[in-house]
Scaffold this active site. Structure first.
Site, PDB file in Angstrom:
ATOM      1  N   ASP A 121      -4.182  29.126  63.428  1.00 29.93           N
ATOM      2  CA  ASP A 121      -2.758  29.459  63.353  1.00 29.93           C
ATOM      3  C   ASP A 121      -1.987  28.387  62.582  1.00 29.93           C
ATOM      4  O   ASP A 121      -1.839  27.256  63.058  1.00 29.93           O
ATOM      5  CB  ASP A 121      -2.144  29.512  64.773  1.00 29.93           C
ATOM      6  CG  ASP A 121      -2.306  30.858  65.447  1.00 29.93           C
ATOM      7  OD1 ASP A 121      -2.565  31.855  64.735  1.00 29.93           O
ATOM      8  OD2 ASP A 121      -2.153  30.922  66.681  1.00 29.93           O
ATOM      9  N   ALA A 140      -7.932  49.102  56.651  1.00 29.88           N
ATOM     10  CA  ALA A 140      -8.526  47.757  56.634  1.00 29.88           C
ATOM     11  C   ALA A 140      -8.636  47.241  58.059  1.00 29.88           C
ATOM     12  O   ALA A 140      -7.927  47.723  58.953  1.00 29.88           O
ATOM     13  CB  ALA A 140      -7.643  46.801  55.833  1.00 29.88           C
ATOM     14  N   ASN A 179     -10.820  56.494  59.269  1.00 34.96           N
ATOM     15  CA  ASN A 179     -12.089  56.639  60.008  1.00 34.96           C
ATOM     16  C   ASN A 179     -11.853  56.636  61.523  1.00 34.96           C
ATOM     17  O   ASN A 179     -12.793  56.757  62.299  1.00 34.96           O
ATOM     18  CB  ASN A 179     -13.108  55.556  59.606  1.00 34.96           C
ATOM     19  CG  ASN A 179     -12.647  54.154  59.991  1.00 34.96           C
ATOM     20  OD1 ASN A 179     -11.641  53.979  60.680  1.00 34.96           O
ATOM     21  ND2 ASN A 179     -13.396  53.158  59.547  1.00 34.96           N
ATOM     22  N   TYR A 228     -10.495  37.298  56.403  1.00 33.34           N
ATOM     23  CA  TYR A 228      -9.521  38.390  56.290  1.00 33.34           C
ATOM     24  C   TYR A 228      -8.654  38.195  55.042  1.00 33.34           C
ATOM     25  O   TYR A 228      -8.556  39.091  54.189  1.00 33.34           O
ATOM     26  CB  TYR A 228      -8.650  38.457  57.552  1.00 33.34           C
ATOM     27  CG  TYR A 228      -7.449  39.342  57.384  1.00 33.34           C
ATOM     28  CD1 TYR A 228      -7.604  40.706  57.103  1.00 33.34           C
ATOM     29  CD2 TYR A 228      -6.153  38.830  57.474  1.00 33.34           C
ATOM     30  CE1 TYR A 228      -6.504  41.519  56.926  1.00 33.34           C
ATOM     31  CE2 TYR A 228      -5.051  39.649  57.301  1.00 33.34           C
ATOM     32  CZ  TYR A 228      -5.223  40.990  57.023  1.00 33.34           C
ATOM     33  OH  TYR A 228      -4.135  41.797  56.838  1.00 33.34           O
ATOM     34  N   ASN A 286       4.663  38.906  59.281  1.00 26.33           N
ATOM     35  CA  ASN A 286       4.350  39.568  60.560  1.00 26.33           C
ATOM     36  C   ASN A 286       5.171  40.848  60.714  1.00 26.33           C
ATOM     37  O   ASN A 286       6.314  40.890  60.259  1.00 26.33           O
ATOM     38  CB  ASN A 286       4.594  38.603  61.715  1.00 26.33           C
ATOM     39  CG  ASN A 286       3.581  37.490  61.707  1.00 26.33           C
ATOM     40  OD1 ASN A 286       3.357  36.861  60.681  1.00 26.33           O
ATOM     41  ND2 ASN A 286       2.944  37.245  62.830  1.00 26.33           N
TER      42      ASN A 286
HETATM   43  N1  UFG Z   1       0.755  34.246  70.054  1.00 25.77           N
HETATM   44  C1  UFG Z   1       0.838  33.721  71.341  1.00 25.77           C
HETATM   45  N2  UFG Z   1       0.350  34.484  72.369  1.00 25.77           N
HETATM   46  C2  UFG Z   1      -0.195  35.723  72.197  1.00 25.77           C
HETATM   47  C3  UFG Z   1      -0.266  36.252  70.869  1.00 25.77           C
HETATM   48  C4  UFG Z   1       0.209  35.472  69.827  1.00 25.77           C
HETATM   49  O1  UFG Z   1       1.328  32.608  71.548  1.00 25.77           O
HETATM   50  O2  UFG Z   1      -0.624  36.366  73.171  1.00 25.77           O
HETATM   51  C5  UFG Z   1       1.286  33.447  68.927  1.00 25.77           C
HETATM   52  C6  UFG Z   1       0.221  33.114  67.897  1.00 25.77           C
HETATM   53  O3  UFG Z   1      -0.459  31.942  68.254  1.00 25.77           O
HETATM   54  C7  UFG Z   1       1.075  32.987  66.637  1.00 25.77           C
HETATM   55  C8  UFG Z   1       2.218  33.979  66.845  1.00 25.77           C
HETATM   56  O4  UFG Z   1       2.245  34.234  68.257  1.00 25.77           O
HETATM   57  O5  UFG Z   1       1.618  31.688  66.588  1.00 25.77           O
HETATM   58  C9  UFG Z   1       2.013  35.284  66.107  1.00 25.77           C
HETATM   59  O6  UFG Z   1       0.708  35.777  66.412  1.00 25.77           O
HETATM   60  P1  UFG Z   1       0.245  37.280  66.097  1.00 25.77           P
HETATM   61  O7  UFG Z   1      -1.151  37.423  66.621  1.00 25.77           O
HETATM   62  O8  UFG Z   1       1.278  38.243  66.561  1.00 25.77           O
HETATM   63  O9  UFG Z   1       0.262  37.343  64.515  1.00 25.77           O
HETATM   64  P2  UFG Z   1      -0.504  36.442  63.435  1.00 25.77           P
HETATM   65  O10 UFG Z   1       0.561  35.602  62.796  1.00 25.77           O
HETATM   66  O11 UFG Z   1      -1.654  35.714  63.978  1.00 25.77           O
HETATM   67  O12 UFG Z   1      -1.149  37.519  62.473  1.00 25.77           O
HETATM   68  C10 UFG Z   1      -0.435  38.580  61.864  1.00 25.77           C
HETATM   69  C11 UFG Z   1      -1.400  39.702  61.506  1.00 25.77           C
HETATM   70  C12 UFG Z   1      -2.384  39.259  60.456  1.00 25.77           C
HETATM   71  C13 UFG Z   1      -1.651  38.656  59.290  1.00 25.77           C
HETATM   72  C14 UFG Z   1      -0.708  37.574  59.749  1.00 25.77           C
HETATM   73  C15 UFG Z   1       0.107  37.039  58.644  1.00 25.77           C
HETATM   74  O13 UFG Z   1      -2.122  40.127  62.648  1.00 25.77           O
HETATM   75  O14 UFG Z   1      -3.128  40.373  60.029  1.00 25.77           O
HETATM   76  O15 UFG Z   1       0.197  38.095  60.728  1.00 25.77           O
HETATM   77  O16 UFG Z   1       0.964  36.026  59.168  1.00 25.77           O
HETATM   78  F1  UFG Z   1      -2.523  38.127  58.429  1.00 25.77           F
END
Ligand code: UFG
Length: 332
Positions: A289, A79, A31, A145, A174
């Site tokens: 987190d 998604a 989309n 999610y 990740n």
């Molecule tokens: N982080 C920072 N600063 C930032 C961005 C992230 O310190 O600017 C930290 C977050 O707090 C986390 C780590 O880096 O501890 C990873 O964060 P991301 O946002 O890169 O990834 P997430 O682990 O939150 O999420 C990703 C996907 C989700 C999925 C998840 C599964 O975006 O869709 O991995 O672990 F569900």
């Protein structure tokens, strides 16, 4: 022909390239809310790619695609995937990720297409009870999610029993890096992910990179994640579909490197790869987190024959090449 929903997005576009390299004909359904038409145009220069713009929330949109093309199998990415946003706006997640997928599955059954590889997530596990996380770990998602994706996993199991739909559920940890030829990359607006956020802060006008909390119960106090390279991840979708053709059996696999990196480790790798100092500050924790997530991916390695090959340095380097291109510092 293989239908790739969400093929104009980050992981989807890298998977399209992998399938094109294997000589497949692809139709992308997207989309373009998070995907980009420029990505589709790039993919169309690489191989046989048709594009249909549409939204899974409208069953007529997807029905038209199945009427128009002779589809053998589906790789389903389309998604929304931001944990924080899903807490604020759960309706968006259940309507698109769950209800939209139901429309897709019903259309598949109607057209007798019974093979699907589904992009699930380690967010279906919730707060880990143990690490590394294997596929038997209890699934208790702590945000809409993860819940929206877990519901789809369950629907797929029921559709297998009732209608013979065979699905491979891939639970990603990740994802990091970009196409090594710099044709497609991680292009989110706004960008919330760790590696692109660190890299963005090196460009003029970029902001100081913020570490969300250094008081977690981990060796350096920052969160630990398992960063799998996007090209390695793309490859496993092809292996999963091959498995479906060969075994005609539903299954589920965790996909990670089995290695945890803290936010500080990743930051250090970025500074080393860039050979630059990056402005940084530690701020409060981000809600939702978990301290530590990393995968046990033995099952994918044994059954699908998958082996993640790229190092975190390679992922950061390719992500940096992409950021430079997006910031006009270099051209493709
Ligand atoms: N982080 C920072 N600063 C930032 C961005 C992230 O310190 O600017 C930290 C977050 O707090 C986390 C780590 O880096 O501890 C990873 O964060 P991301 O946002 O890169 O990834 P997430 O682990 O939150 O999420 C990703 C996907 C989700 C999925 C998840 C599964 O975006 O869709 O991995 O672990 F569900």
């Amino acid at each position: 022909m293989i239908l790739i929903t969400g093929g104009a997005g980050y992981i989807g576009s890298h998977t399209v390239i992998n399938f094109l390299n294997a000589g497949k004909d692809i139709v992308i359904f997207d989309n373009l809310e998070n995907g980009h038409i420029e990505t589709v145009q790039t993919l169309q220069k690489i191989g046989s790619v048709k594009f249909e713009k549409g939204d899974l929330r409208n069953i007529e949109d997807i029905e038209k695609v199945f009427e128009k093309y002779d589809i053998d199998a589906v790789i389903h990415f389309a998604a929304f995937a931001l944990v924080g946003e899903s807490v604020e706006n759960p309706a968006k997640y259940y309507r698109n990720n769950t209800f939209g997928t139901l429309n897709l599955l019903d259309t598949m059954i109607k057209h007798n297409v019974k093979k699907i590889v589904f992009s699930s997530t380690c967010a279906t596990y919730g707060e880990p009870e143990y690490t590394p996380i294997d596929e038997k770990h209890p699934q208790n998602p702590i945000n809409p999610y993860g819940a929206s994706k877990l519901m789809v996993e369950r629907i797929m199991e029921d559709y297998d029993r009732a209608y013979g739909l065979k699905s491979i559920k891939l639970r990603y940890f990740n994802v990091a890096g970009c196409d090594s030829k710099n044709r497609v990359g991680e292009w989110h607006e706004p960008e919330t992910h760790l590696i692109p956020n660190i890299l963005k802060s090196t460009f003029t006008g970029g902001q100081t990179f913020k570490i969300f909390g250094d008081d977690y119960d981990t060796p350096d106090g920052t969160c630990i994640r398992d960063y799998v390279n996007v090209e390695d991840l793309a490859e496993v979708h092809r292996l999963a579909l091959e498995y479906l053709y060969k075994e005609n059996k539903s299954d589920v696999f965790n996909l990670g490197t089995e290695h945890g990196d803290s936010v500080k480790n990743i930051f250090d790798v970025c500074e080393q790869v860039l050979d630059k100092k990056i402005p940084v500050e530690v701020v409060n924790r981000r809600a939702g987190d978990p301290a530590k997530l990393y995968a046990d991916s033995q099952k994918a390695q044994k059954i699908l024959g998958w082996k993640p090959e790229k190092t975190i340095q390679e992922s950061v380097q390719s992500a940096y090449n992409w950021e430079k291109f997006m910031n006009g510092v270099c051209v493709k």
